[in-house]
Design a protein around this motif. Sequence first.
Motif, PDB file in Angstrom:
ATOM      1  N   LEU A  39       6.089 -33.364  15.241  1.00 35.64           N
ATOM      2  CA  LEU A  39       5.119 -34.785  15.119  1.00 35.64           C
ATOM      3  C   LEU A  39       6.245 -35.971  14.990  1.00 35.64           C
ATOM      4  CD1 LEU A  39       2.124 -35.094  13.687  1.00 35.64           C
ATOM      5  CD2 LEU A  39       3.234 -34.132  11.387  1.00 35.64           C
ATOM      6  N   ILE A  40       5.686 -36.595  16.187  1.00 34.09           N
ATOM      7  CA  ILE A  40       6.209 -38.131  16.148  1.00 34.09           C
ATOM      8  C   ILE A  40       4.930 -39.416  15.604  1.00 34.09           C
ATOM      9  CG2 ILE A  40       6.751 -39.355  18.045  1.00 34.09           C
ATOM     10  CD1 ILE A  40       8.644 -36.630  17.472  1.00 34.09           C
ATOM     11  N   ASP A  41       5.647 -39.466  14.512  1.00 33.68           N
ATOM     12  CA  ASP A  41       4.607 -41.207  14.104  1.00 33.68           C
ATOM     13  C   ASP A  41       5.540 -42.107  14.651  1.00 33.68           C
ATOM     14  OD1 ASP A  41       3.340 -42.336  12.071  1.00 33.68           O
ATOM     15  OD2 ASP A  41       5.100 -42.134  10.320  1.00 33.68           O
ATOM     16  N   ILE A  42       3.899 -42.778  15.003  1.00 35.40           N
ATOM     17  CA  ILE A  42       4.736 -43.517  15.826  1.00 35.40           C
ATOM     18  C   ILE A  42       3.189 -44.899  15.013  1.00 35.40           C
ATOM     19  CG2 ILE A  42       3.158 -45.310  17.433  1.00 35.40           C
ATOM     20  CD1 ILE A  42       4.309 -42.539  19.562  1.00 35.40           C
ATOM     21  N   THR A  43       4.640 -46.217  14.804  1.00 39.28           N
ATOM     22  CA  THR A  43       4.222 -47.131  14.195  1.00 39.28           C
ATOM     23  C   THR A  43       4.730 -49.265  13.908  1.00 39.28           C
ATOM     24  OG1 THR A  43       6.052 -47.323  12.176  1.00 39.28           O
ATOM     25  CG2 THR A  43       4.336 -45.145  11.664  1.00 39.28           C
ATOM     26  N   VAL A  44       4.008 -49.672  13.585  1.00 35.71           N
ATOM     27  CA  VAL A  44       4.170 -50.980  13.763  1.00 35.71           C
ATOM     28  C   VAL A  44       6.233 -50.916  13.857  1.00 35.71           C
ATOM     29  CG1 VAL A  44       4.533 -53.199  13.597  1.00 35.71           C
ATOM     30  CG2 VAL A  44       2.308 -52.088  13.286  1.00 35.71           C
ATOM     31  N   GLU A  45       6.700 -50.495  12.638  1.00 38.26           N
ATOM     32  CA  GLU A  45       7.928 -50.513  12.500  1.00 38.26           C
ATOM     33  C   GLU A  45       8.844 -49.251  14.141  1.00 38.26           C
ATOM     34  OE1 GLU A  45       5.379 -49.765  10.410  1.00 38.26           O
ATOM     35  OE2 GLU A  45       5.246 -51.650   9.587  1.00 38.26           O
ATOM     36  N   GLY A  46       8.129 -48.375  14.370  1.00 36.45           N
ATOM     37  CA  GLY A  46       9.004 -47.885  14.702  1.00 36.45           C
ATOM     38  C   GLY A  46       8.584 -46.472  15.252  1.00 36.45           C
ATOM     39  N   TRP A  47       9.624 -46.200  16.340  1.00 29.88           N
ATOM     40  CA  TRP A  47       8.784 -44.596  16.427  1.00 29.88           C
ATOM     41  C   TRP A  47       9.558 -43.064  16.033  1.00 29.88           C
ATOM     42  CZ3 TRP A  47       6.787 -44.892  22.292  1.00 29.88           C
ATOM     43  CH2 TRP A  47       6.009 -45.983  22.695  1.00 29.88           C
ATOM     44  N   PHE A  48       9.244 -42.212  15.118  1.00 31.92           N
ATOM     45  CA  PHE A  48      10.460 -41.949  15.168  1.00 31.92           C
ATOM     46  C   PHE A  48      10.249 -39.959  14.858  1.00 31.92           C
ATOM     47  CE2 PHE A  48       8.588 -44.248  11.860  1.00 31.92           C
ATOM     48  CZ  PHE A  48       8.616 -43.381  10.547  1.00 31.92           C
ATOM     49  N   TYR A  49      10.667 -39.123  14.468  1.00 35.00           N
ATOM     50  CA  TYR A  49       9.951 -37.670  14.142  1.00 35.00           C
ATOM     51  C   TYR A  49      11.054 -37.598  12.554  1.00 35.00           C
ATOM     52  CZ  TYR A  49      11.170 -32.515  13.551  1.00 35.00           C
ATOM     53  OH  TYR A  49      11.885 -31.506  13.285  1.00 35.00           O
ATOM     54  N   ARG A  50      10.749 -37.172  11.695  1.00 36.51           N
ATOM     55  CA  ARG A  50      11.238 -36.745  10.468  1.00 36.51           C
ATOM     56  C   ARG A  50      11.363 -35.081  10.233  1.00 36.51           C
ATOM     57  NH1 ARG A  50      11.621 -40.740   6.239  1.00 36.51           N
ATOM     58  NH2 ARG A  50       9.084 -42.719   7.324  1.00 36.51           N
ATOM     59  N   ASP A  51      12.549 -34.445  10.226  1.00 39.15           N
ATOM     60  CA  ASP A  51      13.001 -33.251  10.134  1.00 39.15           C
ATOM     61  C   ASP A  51      12.464 -32.844   8.196  1.00 39.15           C
ATOM     62  OD1 ASP A  51      15.172 -33.473   7.809  1.00 39.15           O
ATOM     63  OD2 ASP A  51      16.243 -33.771   9.687  1.00 39.15           O
ATOM     64  N   GLN A  52      12.574 -31.499   8.071  1.00 34.91           N
ATOM     65  CA  GLN A  52      12.699 -31.106   7.072  1.00 34.91           C
ATOM     66  C   GLN A  52      12.628 -31.474   5.472  1.00 34.91           C
ATOM     67  OE1 GLN A  52      12.707 -26.068   7.405  1.00 34.91           O
ATOM     68  NE2 GLN A  52      10.325 -26.731   7.980  1.00 34.91           N
ATOM     69  N   VAL A  58      15.204 -41.252  15.680  1.00 36.96           N
ATOM     70  CA  VAL A  58      14.537 -42.234  16.391  1.00 36.96           C
ATOM     71  C   VAL A  58      14.110 -42.322  17.624  1.00 36.96           C
ATOM     72  CG1 VAL A  58      14.094 -44.622  17.471  1.00 36.96           C
ATOM     73  CG2 VAL A  58      14.945 -44.711  15.289  1.00 36.96           C
ATOM     74  N   ILE A  59      12.723 -42.273  17.910  1.00 41.80           N
ATOM     75  CA  ILE A  59      12.528 -41.665  19.930  1.00 41.80           C
ATOM     76  C   ILE A  59      13.060 -43.160  20.368  1.00 41.80           C
ATOM     77  CG2 ILE A  59      10.805 -41.553  21.596  1.00 41.80           C
ATOM     78  CD1 ILE A  59      10.488 -39.197  19.941  1.00 41.80           C
ATOM     79  N   ASP A  60      13.579 -42.209  21.515  1.00 48.47           N
ATOM     80  CA  ASP A  60      14.279 -42.533  23.013  1.00 48.47           C
ATOM     81  C   ASP A  60      13.217 -43.422  23.705  1.00 48.47           C
ATOM     82  OD1 ASP A  60      15.531 -44.318  25.382  1.00 48.47           O
ATOM     83  OD2 ASP A  60      16.352 -42.551  25.128  1.00 48.47           O
ATOM     84  N   LYS A  61      12.919 -44.660  23.779  1.00 41.87           N
ATOM     85  CA  LYS A  61      11.188 -44.830  24.355  1.00 41.87           C
ATOM     86  C   LYS A  61      11.700 -44.809  25.901  1.00 41.87           C
ATOM     87  CE  LYS A  61       9.725 -47.824  21.105  1.00 41.87           C
ATOM     88  NZ  LYS A  61       9.519 -49.354  20.118  1.00 41.87           N
ATOM     89  N   GLU A  62      12.827 -44.652  26.541  1.00 36.98           N
ATOM     90  CA  GLU A  62      13.599 -44.627  27.831  1.00 36.98           C
ATOM     91  C   GLU A  62      12.530 -43.701  28.208  1.00 36.98           C
ATOM     92  OE1 GLU A  62      14.923 -46.042  31.160  1.00 36.98           O
ATOM     93  OE2 GLU A  62      15.371 -47.483  29.203  1.00 36.98           O
ATOM     94  N   ASP A  63      12.399 -42.280  27.918  1.00 37.71           N
ATOM     95  CA  ASP A  63      11.886 -41.732  28.271  1.00 37.71           C
ATOM     96  C   ASP A  63      11.115 -40.159  27.481  1.00 37.71           C
ATOM     97  OD1 ASP A  63      14.364 -40.098  27.141  1.00 37.71           O
ATOM     98  OD2 ASP A  63      15.062 -39.663  28.496  1.00 37.71           O
TER      99      ASP A  63
END
Length: 333
Positions: A39-52, A58-63
Amino acid sequence: MKTKVALITGGYTGEAEVSYKSSQFVYSQLDKNKYEIYLIDITVEGWFYRDQENVKYVIDKEDFSLNLNGTTVKFDVAFIILHGSPGEDGRLQGYFDMIGLPYTSCNALTSSLTMNKGYTKAILADISELNLAKSVLLFEHHRKDGVKLVEEKLSLPYFVKPNAGGSSIGMTKVKEAAGLKEALDKAFDAENTGKQVLVEEFVNGREFSQGIFRNSQGELVVLPATEVKTTREFFDFEAKYIPGLTEEITPADLNEEQQARAMRLIQEIYIRLNCKGMVRVDFFLEHGTDKFYFIEINTIPGQTAQSFIPQQVRAFGMSETAFYSELIEAALG
């Protein structure tokens, strides 16, 4: 090896709240034996995944990759359940096109176009049997003389709505001329509207919403229609999200000819707009004439258990798990 799915949620607008509910439902229905889901959360503050453990990565926006404790996760497909910007207006799709990641929704051009209600109507204007309410498209430049432009071309009552955006935010039904200026200001000032306002003549009819998708075999499948009956003046934000204000009947009570005509027109709309994945078309059948009036198209329709598409999938005799698998396999194919 399981297919790695980035389930995209969040967003930059007030519709993010609905995105979180939709993505949680989709996550609960996805086949965990076939798919490894992040589950990838895309927000104004950043793009990230949270584990359990609620640790944020943080998602690497390069790829669009993910580094989990020294292991790089690269996704096979993005399942976009992000209402509003940037998931519904083509921005995210353009980015995924640039990095070569398949996704479940319409492409960047179609997503961007269909967020603009006025431009969408222009593309669909010559489809046989499809009717469009008379309308005026106003830009920021027209703000001072908008009332005059509308009154010259349209007859009361009006629907005044932001030309972009969703969930009926900023929308007003105007029954008297004195209320037009306030309604225009409300629509111009609503969040993420593109500073354009669409004013349409009111169509008096039964309201329906109907989904369509392309399956993994490349076939177009039209789902059963839902009829919308609301105690509100129209199907506004409150009617959509406050329980008890709206009755939703799935499958809708339509005769064979109406069903066949709606199916034919919805397929033509899907093809004409070069859609992909699942979309939902809203329309009226006008009282007295039974004419089909196009309202709008939604390219990232809501996916809570109570949303139209899951209702229609169940009425079609299909499980949500099988439906979402079809969308993923079609995107990969």
